[in-house]
Design an enzyme around this catalytic site. Structure first.
Site: not given
Ligand SMILES: Cc1ncc(COP(=O)(O)O)c(C=O)c1O
Length: 442
Positions: A90-91, A198, A219, A224, A292
């Protein structure tokens, strides 16, 4: 049946057997009051996820392949958008979404270094991180304390000649006031990135969250709404953003061939780019400084199986939310999160905030619940600005703050949440209600 097909069938049958022996007892374990731990989230899966995963591993394609394509197509269909792209978290989805807006192909709407992006400080840090990493300026506005999302009355105050975008999350599944945010963005010609990490499955006015803005992100990390271990996605309806996003995800290249494929454009050795010699191999022409961020096909295989179950997951989340809400709504000391008007949230968690009547602290109730085997969470970073990562940044130059963020601090100090994921039955929900009541009502 060929020998290969026979072997595969046998392996997949054994995989199912393995699931039933090893994982099924865990997945279908009965809740034992006082003994079972009530996690806030977790993987919910059956033999299908394992079968697809093993099937993909036997293909040994490893990188982006058939399952990835299928997942992207099915996720896009589920959301009702034209394109969805898989990434490894998600990041990464947030990183890709934001960097897409920095492409020179967007001309006067390109987000340049020093341009401003409106956001909030109560939430997950990687909603904001890409803005800072790129050298743009996040402008923080406060939250409201009913739906626990951005306070839209602050938007106009946050606007400057440098504002180019709004990038915010739907808090724990509860959509922000999309109508107000969208109107603001349209009025001032701003991009909108919805961090939908979320909130997958939530709708606003009947349309999925993540599809109202220019780009949405997801994510698929285990807690999730659905998982593939590590994974994420971006989605859009905009053809130009789609083109940029694909380039940025895949090394910044201009070429759009799938892995293992050459000459999709039919003009691999006959085009002109920049000051490269005419006919320079299109496969190695770069139109962006990219990344990537792809996943392996094995991750996508797990995602395909999860998507098949997804509508059921969402229904259970909604049902669990209702049960928690009904069980806790008369407690005077707690303000429960309210559903955003016009929306139908696919809840990620159940958020509560201590009000003035509470004679205990947030950490006291969290500790009590944890001691009673109930996992609790704060609203992630609480107030991002108070974290060490901001120590090296200068307010007014590297970021701006609108007002005092008093509600953001309130959330940091007094809010917490518990889970409602599809692995929880009524007995686990009722146990959480019972323990919260025991602590407060006595
Ligand atoms: C609102 C939100 N954005 C982004 C992320 C990041 O997701 P990831 O852990 O897959 O990098 C999270 C992680 O829990 C999140 O709660």
């Amino acid at each position: 049946m060929t020998k290969q097909e026979e072997l595969k069938k046998e392996i997949l049958e054994k995989t199912k057997e393995y699931y039933e022996l090893v994982h099924k007892p865990q997945q279908t374990k009965k809740f034992v009051k006082g003994k079972s731990r009530v996690n806030y989230a977790g993987r919910v899966f059956d033999e299908k996820e394992m079968e697809y995963l093993v099937d993909s591993s036997l293909d040994f394609w490893l990188t982006y392949g058939e399952y990835s394509k299928k997942f992207e197509k099915e996720l896009a269909e589920f959301l009702g958008v034209r394109w969805a792209f898989l990434v490894n978290s998600g990041s990464s989805a947030n990183l890709l979404a934001f960097y897409t807006l920095t492409s020179p192909l967007l001309k006067d709407r390109q987000v340049k270094r020093g341009d401003e992006v409106i956001t909030v400080a109560a939430g997950f840090p990687t909603t904001v991180a890409p803005i800072v990493q790129y050298g743009a300026v996040p402008v923080f506005v406060d939250m409201e304390l009913t739906y626990f999302n951005i306070d839209v009355t602050q938007l106009e105050k946050a606007l400057s000649v440098k504002t180019k975008a709004v990038m915010i999350a739907h808090t724990l599944g509860n959509p922000f006031n999309i109508k107000a945010v969208k109107e603001f963005c349209d009025k001032h010609n701003l991009w909108l990135i919805e961090d939908n990490c979320d909130a997958l499955g939530s709708t606003y006015d009947g349309k999925p969250t993540g599809t109202w803005g220019d780009i949405g992100t997801s994510s698929f990390y285990p807690p999730h709404h659905m998982t593939m271990g590590e994974g994420g996605a971006t989605y859009t309806d905009n053809p130009l953003l789609k083109k940029i996003m694909l380039s940025m995800r895949d090394w910044g290249r201009d070429c759009w061939c799938e892995s293992g494929v050459d000459n999709t454009c039919g003009a691999r050795f006959s085009q002109s780019f920049g000051s490269l010699p005419k006919g320079y191999d299109h496969k190695y022409v770069y139109s962006h400084f990219g990344f990537n961020l792809k996943v392996s096909d094995m991750q996508a295989a797990v995602g395909v199986a999860q998507l098949e179950k997804f509508p059921t997951f969402v229904e259970i989340r909604k049902k669990n939310f209702k049960r928690l809400y009904e069980g806790l709504k008369d407690i005077n000391e707690l303000d429960l999160v309210e559903t955003q008007p016009h929306s139908d949230p696919s809840w990620f968690g159940f958020l509560m905030t201590l009000n003035d009547k509470a004679t205990f602290t947030r950490n006291e109730i969290s500790e009590f619940l944890e001691k009673n085997n109930i996992q609790t969470r704060n609203l992630f970073a609480g107030n991002m600005l108070r974290h060490p990562m901001f120590d090296s940044l200068e307010q007014g130059k590297d970021y701006r703050v609108i007002g005092e963020l008093l509600n953001t601090d309130k959330i940091m100090n007094d809010s917490f949440w518990i889970g409602l994921y599809p692995g929880m039955g009524d007995d686990a929900i009722d146990y959480m209600v019972e323990k919260i009541r025991e602590f407060i009502v006595k």
